[in-house]
Design an enzyme around this catalytic site. Structure first.
Site, short mmCIF file in Angstrom:
data_model
loop_
_atom_site.label_atom_id
_atom_site.label_comp_id
_atom_site.label_asym_id
_atom_site.label_seq_id
_atom_site.Cartn_x
_atom_site.Cartn_y
_atom_site.Cartn_z
N GLY A 183 42.68 -8.09 -4.42
CA GLY A 183 43.98 -8.45 -4.75
C GLY A 183 44.49 -10.14 -4.54
O GLY A 183 43.99 -11.02 -4.75
N GLY A 184 45.55 -9.93 -3.92
CA GLY A 184 46.24 -11.31 -3.74
C GLY A 184 45.31 -12.25 -2.72
O GLY A 184 45.19 -13.56 -2.95
N GLY A 418 30.26 -38.29 -28.85
CA GLY A 418 31.37 -38.08 -28.18
C GLY A 418 30.99 -37.91 -26.55
O GLY A 418 31.81 -38.38 -25.56
N ALA A 419 29.90 -37.48 -26.22
CA ALA A 419 29.36 -37.32 -24.85
C ALA A 419 29.16 -38.47 -24.05
O ALA A 419 29.34 -38.93 -23.04
CB ALA A 419 28.11 -36.41 -24.93
C1 HXC Z 1 46.88 -1.90 4.05
C2 HXC Z 1 44.63 -1.64 4.24
C3 HXC Z 1 44.56 -2.48 2.98
C4 HXC Z 1 45.56 -2.80 2.20
C5 HXC Z 1 42.53 -2.19 3.52
N1 HXC Z 1 43.31 -1.57 4.46
N2 HXC Z 1 43.17 -2.64 2.68
N3 HXC Z 1 45.68 -1.57 4.68
N4 HXC Z 1 46.85 -2.59 2.96
N5 HXC Z 1 45.59 -3.53 1.18
C6 HXC Z 1 43.01 -0.70 5.77
C7 HXC Z 1 42.39 0.68 5.52
O1 HXC Z 1 43.46 1.60 5.40
C8 HXC Z 1 41.61 0.74 6.77
O2 HXC Z 1 42.56 1.12 7.78
C9 HXC Z 1 40.87 -0.61 6.96
O3 HXC Z 1 42.02 -1.60 6.35
C10 HXC Z 1 39.80 -0.93 6.60
O4 HXC Z 1 39.62 -0.39 5.40
P1 HXC Z 1 38.24 0.43 4.75
O5 HXC Z 1 39.03 0.78 3.39
O6 HXC Z 1 38.21 1.49 5.53
O7 HXC Z 1 37.26 -0.48 4.76
P2 HXC Z 1 36.13 -0.84 3.51
O8 HXC Z 1 35.49 0.64 3.03
O9 HXC Z 1 35.20 -1.65 4.02
O10 HXC Z 1 36.86 -1.40 2.19
C11 HXC Z 1 37.48 -2.48 2.26
C12 HXC Z 1 38.25 -2.80 0.94
C13 HXC Z 1 39.36 -1.46 0.96
C14 HXC Z 1 37.56 -2.75 -0.24
C15 HXC Z 1 39.13 -3.82 1.29
O11 HXC Z 1 39.86 -1.23 2.12
C16 HXC Z 1 40.18 -1.67 -0.42
O12 HXC Z 1 39.80 -1.57 -1.64
N6 HXC Z 1 41.45 -1.78 0.12
C17 HXC Z 1 42.58 -2.08 -1.16
C18 HXC Z 1 42.08 -3.27 -1.99
C19 HXC Z 1 43.23 -3.77 -2.83
O13 HXC Z 1 43.28 -2.98 -3.83
N7 HXC Z 1 43.94 -4.57 -2.63
C20 HXC Z 1 44.99 -5.12 -3.69
C21 HXC Z 1 46.35 -4.84 -3.05
S1 HXC Z 1 47.58 -5.50 -4.10
P3 HXC Z 1 41.99 1.92 9.26
O14 HXC Z 1 43.42 2.20 9.87
O15 HXC Z 1 41.56 3.16 8.56
O16 HXC Z 1 41.04 1.04 9.88
C22 HXC Z 1 47.51 -6.96 -4.18
C23 HXC Z 1 48.35 -7.68 -5.07
C24 HXC Z 1 48.75 -9.18 -4.61
O17 HXC Z 1 46.95 -7.68 -3.21
C25 HXC Z 1 48.79 -9.80 -6.02
C26 HXC Z 1 49.00 -11.09 -5.68
C27 HXC Z 1 49.07 -11.96 -7.03
#
Ligand code: HXC
Length: 531
Positions: A183-184, A418-419
């Site tokens: 994401g961000g 051109g190159a």
């Molecule tokens: C809050 C998060 C989080 C998030 C992960 N965690 N991503 N908490 N917000 N975005 C937390 C999990 O709940 C977990 O907490 C710990 O981090 C580890 O994550 P896991 O999933 O257990 O780890 P892993 O299996 O290695 O997977 C990692 C990951 C996955 C691939 C990053 O966590 C994931 O897909 N997260 C969401 C990614 C995503 O979609 N982000 C986009 C957000 S929107 P605990 O307590 O269990 O340890 C965004 C928009 C911004 O960013 C746009 C700006 C232009």
């Protein structure tokens, strides 16, 4: 008799309660997400955020800020959670004795996700870097916007992006991806000057494999979607790939050695024993080479660079153009060179983007550019035309023309159409333009040219044999006139046809002359927009 005196060892005085309180708070914050999550991080072959900072910076130079900051958010269970440092470590330190600002996201704390306080810590460090004119390095390991903090997280990213753009071309900004960045977490790196990834550890994607599958039906792994291979060779997002984290931090330190601290400075000069007048006999051999024979441009760069060292940027992407840093006579130089070993060195969409962004970065940071030319033209094809080769190719023209840094060009072999113009030619304001005696400078190559110039004569040939003979004669005539540097040298568009073995010396002399080049009335603000 002397009286025996036995001195009792003094018990250490207990620290004052205020100091004890401070130490306890620091210790708790330093523990990150706790032993279980730290173990999970290590079991994936990853360093902790603190270990990363330790490897990156000069020993003992790190000064941490905001260790005790934590979130004020309470929704979705955050109230009951411990969030040390809000999941990011920030501060300043030194690399090779020069100051840098750094932040490292801690995946053991809520997955390094970015909430309001986390973003504010990063912004504070970015402001410090901007105001004090030092590079900023982000070590990213983050699940993106912290979902529990809603729009505060998104606003936090906006604040970071704003600062990335404000500092673009002002201070070097480096992003090191060290985990699954989603994401961000991927857009700030995309706005910075350089992105590093580590094989098997780093991933970048806007939406992960699950979302991709539900949206498009495509099945892909994390690595296949956004691993180091995908981003270094296919998307062009990543500039450097490392085999391991220590290798990555070594590379970041090396990259910094080629960069100035900010746009007002020049990169550091490093004296070395390589003689400036060292001859390069290989270049004489090059003039014997069949003009159609490919070769890797790296061999030429290694030959002319100080101590044969070349630090390549985006090595696996658009291999038909080579970009990177070397030193010549001790001074840093950016090299942009066609590579005949791929697509005959022709310019295509990706090569144009790669070169243009590199040149704009050089211009922002006062690094001279050495352009090595062996280019048959722009790569033809419907895909290229419809993909916008006109628009993308124009970026090289823009980047070279806008650049006010010293520009030295050497035409090694082909420079067509051109190159030829695009590759920092004289009339695009190359400062010194040299050619080897085997250079061929023309509107196009002999084969294409005679088909256009003599189409009627060729059509009038009675037999294929006659046609072939006429083609050979005409091609020889054309080559005698244009397949050389002399027509161009006679107009002054080439300053000198040089002895090949003296190329290193000629380039160093030219760069030394241009050392204090100033172009009056040029734009001060030179941002490094992602191209
Ligand atoms: C809050 C998060 C989080 C998030 C992960 N965690 N991503 N908490 N917000 N975005 C937390 C999990 O709940 C977990 O907490 C710990 O981090 C580890 O994550 P896991 O999933 O257990 O780890 P892993 O299996 O290695 O997977 C990692 C990951 C996955 C691939 C990053 O966590 C994931 O897909 N997260 C969401 C990614 C995503 O979609 N982000 C986009 C957000 S929107 P605990 O307590 O269990 O340890 C965004 C928009 C911004 O960013 C746009 C700006 C232009």
């Amino acid at each position: 008799m002397e009286k025996e005196t036995t001195k009792k060892a003094k018990a250490p005085r207990p620290a004052a309660p205020s100091i004890q309180k401070m130490r306890a708070a620091v210790e708790k914050a330093m523990a990150g997400g706790g032993p279980v999550r730290v173990e999970a991080q290590k079991s994936r072959g990853k360093f902790t955020a603190r270990e990363r900072i330790h490897y990156l910076l000069d020993e003992g130079s790190f000064q941490e800020l905001d260790l005790l900051v934590s979130t004020r958010a309470t929704d979705f269970g955050l109230k009951d959670k411990d969030i040390p440092g809000d999941g990011v470590i920030t501060g300043f330190g030194q690399v090779n004795g020069r100051e840098v600002c750094v932040y490292a996201q801690d995946f053991t704390v809520l997955g390094g996700s970015l909430g309001r306080a986390h973003a504010r810590k990063i912004c504070k460090i970015m402001d410090l870097a901007h105001e004090n004119r030092v590079p900023v390095i982000g070590l990213l390991d983050s699940g993106g916007a912290r979902i529990q903090e809603g729009v505060d997280s998104l606003d936090g990213y906006a604040e970071i992006f704003y600062r990335n753009v404000r500092s673009s071309g002002v201070i070097p900004q480096i992003s090191v991806i060290l985990g699954p960045c989603a994401g961000g977490a991927v857009y700030s790196p995309a706005l910075t000057d350089f992105v590093f990834m580590v094989e098997g550890i780093s991933q970048m994607f806007v939406t992960g494999p699950d979302v991709v599958k539900s949206a498009t039906g495509e099945e892909v792994t994390f690595d296949g979607l956004g691993g180091s291979e995908a981003h270094s060779s296919k998307s062009g997002v990543c500039h450097f790939v490392a085999k391991s984290e220590p290798d990555c931090f070594r590379q970041v330190r090396e990259l910094l050695s080629y960069l100035p601290q900010n746009r007002w400075e020049k990169p550091p000069r490093v004296a070395n024993p390589d003689p400036v007048r060292r001859q390069v006999p290989l270049l004489e051999k090059m003039c014997d080479l069949d003009p159609r024979r490919p070769y890797r441009m790296h061999h030429i760069i290694w030959q002319i660079a100080d101590e044969h060292k070349f630090y390549e940027v985006q090595a696996a992407y658009a291999k038909n153009i080579v970009t990177g840093f070397c030193r010549m006579g001790g001074e840093v130089v950016g090299v942009v060179a066609n590579n005949p070993a791929h697509l005959a060195g022709a310019l295509d969409i990706n090569a144009s983007d790669k070169a243009a962004r590199f040149i704009r970065m050089l211009n922002a940071f006062n690094i001279p550019v050495l352009t090595l030319v062996d280019v048959p033209g722009y790569w033809p094809g419907v895909q290229q035309e419809h993909g916008g080769i006109i628009r993308h190719g124009a970026k090289i023209l823009y980047a070279y023309t806008e650049a006010t840094i010293p520009k030295v060009t050497v035409i090694l072999r082909k420079a067509y159409g051109g190159a030829y113009i695009a590759m920092s030619s004289k009339h695009m304001r190359g400062d010194f333009n040299f050619a080897l005696p085997c250079a061929e400078i023309a509107v196009m190559g002999p084969a294409g040219a005679i088909e256009i110039l003599y189409s009627r004569e060729l059509a009038a040939c009675k037999t294929d044999d006659d046609k072939a003979k006429l083609r050979t004669t005409l091609a020889c005539e054309y080559a005698a006139k244009f397949a050389s540097p002399y027509q161009t040298a006679s107009t002054g568009s080439i300053d000198e046809v040089i002895e090949p073995s003296l190329m290193r010396y000629k380039v160093v002399r030219a760069l030394r002359f241009l050392k204090d080049k100033r172009v009056p009335g040029t734009q001060e603000n030179r941002g490094n927009i992602p191209l």
